[in-house]
Design a protein around this motif. Structure first.
Motif, short mmCIF file in Angstrom:
data_model
loop_
_atom_site.label_atom_id
_atom_site.label_comp_id
_atom_site.label_asym_id
_atom_site.label_seq_id
_atom_site.Cartn_x
_atom_site.Cartn_y
_atom_site.Cartn_z
N GLU A 1 -53.59 50.88 -72.33
CA GLU A 1 -52.67 49.79 -72.67
C GLU A 1 -52.37 49.00 -71.40
O GLU A 1 -52.16 49.57 -70.34
N GLU A 2 -52.36 47.68 -71.55
CA GLU A 2 -51.98 46.78 -70.46
C GLU A 2 -50.92 45.83 -70.98
O GLU A 2 -51.05 45.27 -72.06
N ILE A 3 -49.86 45.66 -70.20
CA ILE A 3 -48.80 44.71 -70.53
C ILE A 3 -48.69 43.74 -69.37
O ILE A 3 -48.45 44.15 -68.23
N SER A 4 -48.89 42.46 -69.66
CA SER A 4 -48.86 41.42 -68.64
C SER A 4 -47.70 40.47 -68.88
O SER A 4 -47.49 40.02 -70.01
N SER A 5 -46.97 40.16 -67.85
CA SER A 5 -45.90 39.17 -67.95
C SER A 5 -46.51 37.78 -68.10
O SER A 5 -47.60 37.50 -67.58
N HIS A 6 -45.81 36.93 -68.85
CA HIS A 6 -46.27 35.55 -69.05
C HIS A 6 -45.06 34.64 -68.90
O HIS A 6 -43.99 34.92 -69.44
N SER A 7 -45.22 33.55 -68.17
CA SER A 7 -44.10 32.64 -67.92
C SER A 7 -43.69 31.84 -69.15
O SER A 7 -42.63 31.24 -69.18
N GLY A 8 -44.51 31.86 -70.17
CA GLY A 8 -44.20 31.15 -71.41
C GLY A 8 -44.68 29.71 -71.37
O GLY A 8 -45.32 29.27 -70.43
N TYR A 9 -44.33 28.99 -72.42
CA TYR A 9 -44.76 27.60 -72.56
C TYR A 9 -43.55 26.68 -72.73
O TYR A 9 -43.56 25.75 -73.52
N GLY A 10 -42.48 26.97 -72.00
CA GLY A 10 -41.29 26.14 -72.05
C GLY A 10 -40.15 26.75 -72.85
O GLY A 10 -39.03 26.29 -72.76
N ALA A 11 -40.41 27.77 -73.62
CA ALA A 11 -39.36 28.40 -74.43
C ALA A 11 -38.88 29.71 -73.80
O ALA A 11 -38.10 30.42 -74.41
N GLY A 12 -39.38 30.05 -72.62
CA GLY A 12 -38.96 31.27 -71.94
C GLY A 12 -40.12 32.22 -71.75
O GLY A 12 -41.17 32.08 -72.37
N PRO A 13 -39.92 33.19 -70.86
CA PRO A 13 -40.99 34.15 -70.55
C PRO A 13 -41.16 35.21 -71.64
O PRO A 13 -40.29 35.43 -72.47
N GLY A 14 -42.31 35.88 -71.59
CA GLY A 14 -42.61 36.97 -72.52
C GLY A 14 -43.69 37.85 -71.94
O GLY A 14 -43.94 37.83 -70.73
N VAL A 15 -44.33 38.61 -72.79
CA VAL A 15 -45.40 39.51 -72.36
C VAL A 15 -46.59 39.39 -73.30
O VAL A 15 -46.46 38.98 -74.45
N VAL A 16 -47.75 39.77 -72.78
CA VAL A 16 -48.97 39.89 -73.59
C VAL A 16 -49.36 41.37 -73.53
O VAL A 16 -49.52 41.94 -72.45
#
Length: 73
Positions: free
Chosen positions: A8-23
């Motif tokens: 399993e890999e969890i990567s942080s993502h800065s988002g697309y203007g609605a806030g950060p999340g993870v993939v």
């Protein structure tokens, strides 16, 4: 049937203007053991999506896949 968990890999993502999340990406062994089943989930505000992909031609034609599961077609 339940698939054998591999990684399993969890990567942080800065988002697309609605806030950060993870993939989230989970890798499983396919039912025949020769290939891999990949489950990917985008957990980013406004862009929540998921998909499961089988990297084995034999098993891809025989099963429907979910997150860690396979059922015969």
């Amino acid at each position: 049937m339940d698939l054998k968990f591999v990684n399993e890999e969890i990567s942080s993502h800065s988002g697309y203007g609605a806030g950060p999340g993870v993939v989230i990406s989970r890798e499983y062994e396919c039912p025949c053991g020769a290939g891999r089943v990949i489950y990917e989930k985008d957990d980013i505000p406004g862009f929540r999506d998921s998909g499961t992909f089988c990297k084995c031609k034999e098993c891809d034609g025989k099963y429907n896949f979910g997150d860690g599961t396979a059922t015969e077609k």
